[in-house]
Design an enzyme around this catalytic site. Structure first.
Site, PDB file in Angstrom:
ATOM      1  N   TYR A  85       7.449 -25.614 -10.404  1.00  0.00           N
ATOM      2  CA  TYR A  85       6.756 -24.564 -11.165  1.00  0.00           C
ATOM      3  C   TYR A  85       5.373 -24.278 -10.594  1.00  0.00           C
ATOM      4  CZ  TYR A  85       4.285 -22.303 -15.027  1.00  0.00           C
ATOM      5  OH  TYR A  85       3.526 -21.450 -15.787  1.00  0.00           O
ATOM      6  N   ASP A 110      -2.980 -28.513 -17.933  1.00  0.00           N
ATOM      7  CA  ASP A 110      -2.558 -29.732 -17.232  1.00  0.00           C
ATOM      8  C   ASP A 110      -3.143 -29.845 -15.834  1.00  0.00           C
ATOM      9  OD1 ASP A 110      -0.753 -28.246 -15.364  1.00  0.00           O
ATOM     10  OD2 ASP A 110       0.440 -27.931 -17.164  1.00  0.00           O
ATOM     11  N   GLU A 130      -9.081 -22.520 -20.341  1.00  0.00           N
ATOM     12  CA  GLU A 130      -8.063 -23.174 -21.166  1.00  0.00           C
ATOM     13  C   GLU A 130      -8.596 -23.300 -22.590  1.00  0.00           C
ATOM     14  OE1 GLU A 130      -5.319 -25.079 -23.200  1.00  0.00           O
ATOM     15  OE2 GLU A 130      -4.885 -24.436 -21.134  1.00  0.00           O
ATOM     16  N   ASP A 163     -10.873 -18.964 -25.171  1.00  0.00           N
ATOM     17  CA  ASP A 163      -9.680 -18.152 -25.374  1.00  0.00           C
ATOM     18  C   ASP A 163      -9.540 -17.204 -24.179  1.00  0.00           C
ATOM     19  OD1 ASP A 163      -7.845 -16.132 -26.122  1.00  0.00           O
ATOM     20  OD2 ASP A 163      -8.285 -16.422 -28.228  1.00  0.00           O
ATOM     21  N   GLY A 164      -8.372 -17.224 -23.525  1.00  0.00           N
ATOM     22  CA  GLY A 164      -8.166 -16.422 -22.326  1.00  0.00           C
ATOM     23  C   GLY A 164      -8.371 -14.937 -22.538  1.00  0.00           C
ATOM     24  N   ASP A 182      -0.911 -19.087 -16.807  1.00  0.00           N
ATOM     25  CA  ASP A 182      -0.055 -20.269 -16.968  1.00  0.00           C
ATOM     26  C   ASP A 182      -0.057 -20.667 -18.439  1.00  0.00           C
ATOM     27  OD1 ASP A 182       1.420 -22.556 -16.673  1.00  0.00           O
ATOM     28  OD2 ASP A 182      -0.166 -23.720 -15.708  1.00  0.00           O
ATOM     29  N   SER A 184       1.835 -21.346 -22.270  1.00  0.00           N
ATOM     30  CA  SER A 184       3.064 -21.897 -22.837  1.00  0.00           C
ATOM     31  C   SER A 184       3.889 -20.758 -23.426  1.00  0.00           C
ATOM     32  CB  SER A 184       2.732 -22.947 -23.905  1.00  0.00           C
ATOM     33  OG  SER A 184       1.885 -22.399 -24.901  1.00  0.00           O
ATOM     34  N   ASP A 185       5.110 -21.066 -23.841  1.00  0.00           N
ATOM     35  CA  ASP A 185       5.987 -20.030 -24.390  1.00  0.00           C
ATOM     36  C   ASP A 185       5.428 -19.501 -25.710  1.00  0.00           C
ATOM     37  OD1 ASP A 185       8.237 -20.269 -22.460  1.00  0.00           O
ATOM     38  OD2 ASP A 185       8.297 -22.306 -23.245  1.00  0.00           O
ATOM     39  N   TYR A 262      13.038 -27.192 -17.220  1.00  0.00           N
ATOM     40  CA  TYR A 262      13.074 -26.202 -18.291  1.00  0.00           C
ATOM     41  C   TYR A 262      14.510 -25.835 -18.649  1.00  0.00           C
ATOM     42  CZ  TYR A 262       8.133 -25.648 -17.135  1.00  0.00           C
ATOM     43  OH  TYR A 262       6.803 -25.885 -16.896  1.00  0.00           O
TER      44      TYR A 262
END
Length: 329
Positions: A85, A110, A130, A163-164, A182, A184-185, A262
Site C-alpha cells: 500500500y 502510521d 494527521e 484536521d486535513g 492517506d 481511513s475508510d 485488505y
C-alpha cells in the site's frame, strides 16, 4: 491505554468496543457495513495496545510475525504487507511528476507514506497533517518498521496535528507538487469522512501547482459490482468529482493496488493531475499512468513492490469495472 497479554474473549474487557467485540475465539474478524456479506480474519496472538482516542478506537495486536493496526474495527495495515500500500500510494504520484519538491500528506498517522517520501532526494518539503495524535504516538512506539525514527530527524518533514480539510482550506493557491490523501475508510464515525467530500477535492485542486498530482485512497473496485455496497457511492462520487474538477485537459484515473491485508486483496486510489500546458508541450502528455523520470537504482533497491512496470499496469482495470465507470462519469 491498556496492554493485554493472552486472552480468550476480549469483548468482556470493554462491552462498548467495536474493535474488541470483533475478536472471537482468538481471531479478529473484520465485519462492518461496508462489506456486509464477507469478512477476513487474523489470528490474534497478543493484544499490544488498545485505546479510545478523541476520534476513534485504536487497536494493535500481533498475528504471527505481523503486527496489525485496527481503527474502529477496520484493518489499516499489517507489518507483513504494508509496503504493498505505502509504496504505491507514494511512488505512483511522485514518479508521475517530473520533479516533485513539495508534498502534502493528509492522514497517514502510521508514518508509512512519509517513510517512502524520504527516499526521494529531490523532495525539499513534506507537510504531514494527521488529526489523531494518538495514532501517531502509538504507531511510533509500537510499529518502528513503518513509523521510523528517521522521520523525526529529517528537517524536510513538518508534522501538524490538525484536521486535513481545515488545513487545505487555509492553504495558499498552488502550494504543493504532490498531495497524498492517506485516510481511513469513510465508515461510520471515521474522522476521514471529510476527506471524501466535494469541497475537499476542490481545495486540493486549488492548492496543487500546475502539473501537480493528487493520489487519494478510494476503496476496493469490487465494491462497484454490489448494488448494496456502502462504498460504491463513495468511489463513484470521488471519480465524478475529480473528473469535473480537473476538467477535460487534466487526467483522472483509478489506480489498482494489490493489498493482501485488505478485504478482497485489492484497494484503489484516484490519481489525478492538474493540467499544465508547459508539461503538455514538453512531454506530449499529462497522463498519470506513465513515469516522467526514471527510478534511481538506489531507490529501487529499497522497494519490494513498486516498479516502473507495475506503475503502468496498476491503471489497467477489469473490463467490468471500466464499464461501470464509463457509464457513470
Amino acid at each position: 491505554f491498556r496492554k493485554y497479554g493472552n486472552f480468550q474473549n476480549m469483548a468482556s474487557l470493554d462491552t462498548n468496543s467495536k474493535s474488541l467485540s470483533l475478536i472471537q475465539d482468538g481471531w479478529f474478524y473484520e465485519k462492518n457495513v461496508a462489506w456486509n456479506k464477507r469478512c477476513q480474519g487474523y489470528k490474534v496472538d497478543q493484544i499490544v495496545v488498545y485505546k479510545r482516542s478523541k476520534f476513534q478506537e485504536i487497536l494493535l495486536f500481533d498475528s504471527g510475525s505481523a503486527r496489525v493496526l485496527v481503527l474502529d474495527g477496520v484493518v489499516q495495515f499489517d507489518t507483513q504487507y504494508e509496503h504493498t500500500y505505502h509504496e504505491m500510494m507514494v511512488h505512483v504520484p511522485c514518479f508521475a511528476h517530473p520533479d516533485p519538491q513539495s508534498v502534502l500528506v493528509l492522514g497517514g498517522g502510521d508514518g508509512g507514506c512519509v517513510r517512502e517520501l524520504l527516499k526521494h532526494t529531490g523532495i525539499r518539503r513534506i507537510v504531514w497533517v494527521e488529526i489523531d495524535a494518538d495514532v501517531v504516538r502509538l504507531t511510533r512506539e509500537y510499529c518502528p518498521s513503518i513509523h521510523c525514527e528517521r522521520i523525526y530527524s529529517d528537517d524536510r518533514v513538518t508534522l501538524l496535528i490538525d484536521d486535513g480539510i481545515k488545513y487545505v482550506q487555509k492553504c495558499k493557491d498552488e502550494t504543493f507538487d504532490v498531495i497524498i490523501v492517506d485516510g481511513s475508510d469513510p465508515i461510520g464515525t471515521s474522522p476521514s469522512a471529510s476527506l471524501f467530500t466535494t469541497e475537499f477535492y476542490e481545495h486540493c485542486h486549488r492548492v496543487l501547482k500546475k502539473g501537480g498530482v493528487i493520489a487519494s485512497q478510494n476503496e476496493c473496485m469490487w465494491d462497484m459490482t454490489e448494488e448494496d455496497s456502502a462504498t460504491k457511492a463513495v468511489i463513484l462520487k470521488s471519480m465524478r468529482d475529480s473528473a469535473r474538477i480537473h476538467g477535460r485537459n487534466g487526467d483522472v484515473r483509478y489506480c489498482s493496488m494489490l493489498t493482501p491485508m485488505y478485504m478482497q486483496g485489492q484497494l484503489g486510489a484516484v490519481v489525478a493531475r492538474k493540467y499544465c500546458p508547459h508539461m503538455m508541450q514538453k512531454y506530449g502528455s499529462v497522463a498519470v499512468n506513465r513515469l516522467y523520470r526514471s527510478i534511481p537504482p538506489q531507490l529501487q533497491k529499497t522497494l519490494k513492490h513498486y516498479s516502473s512496470s507495475l506503475h503502468s499496469a496498476s491503471f489497467v482495470v477489469p473490463y467490468q469495472f471500466d464499464s461501470i465507470l464509463s457509464s457513470k462519469l
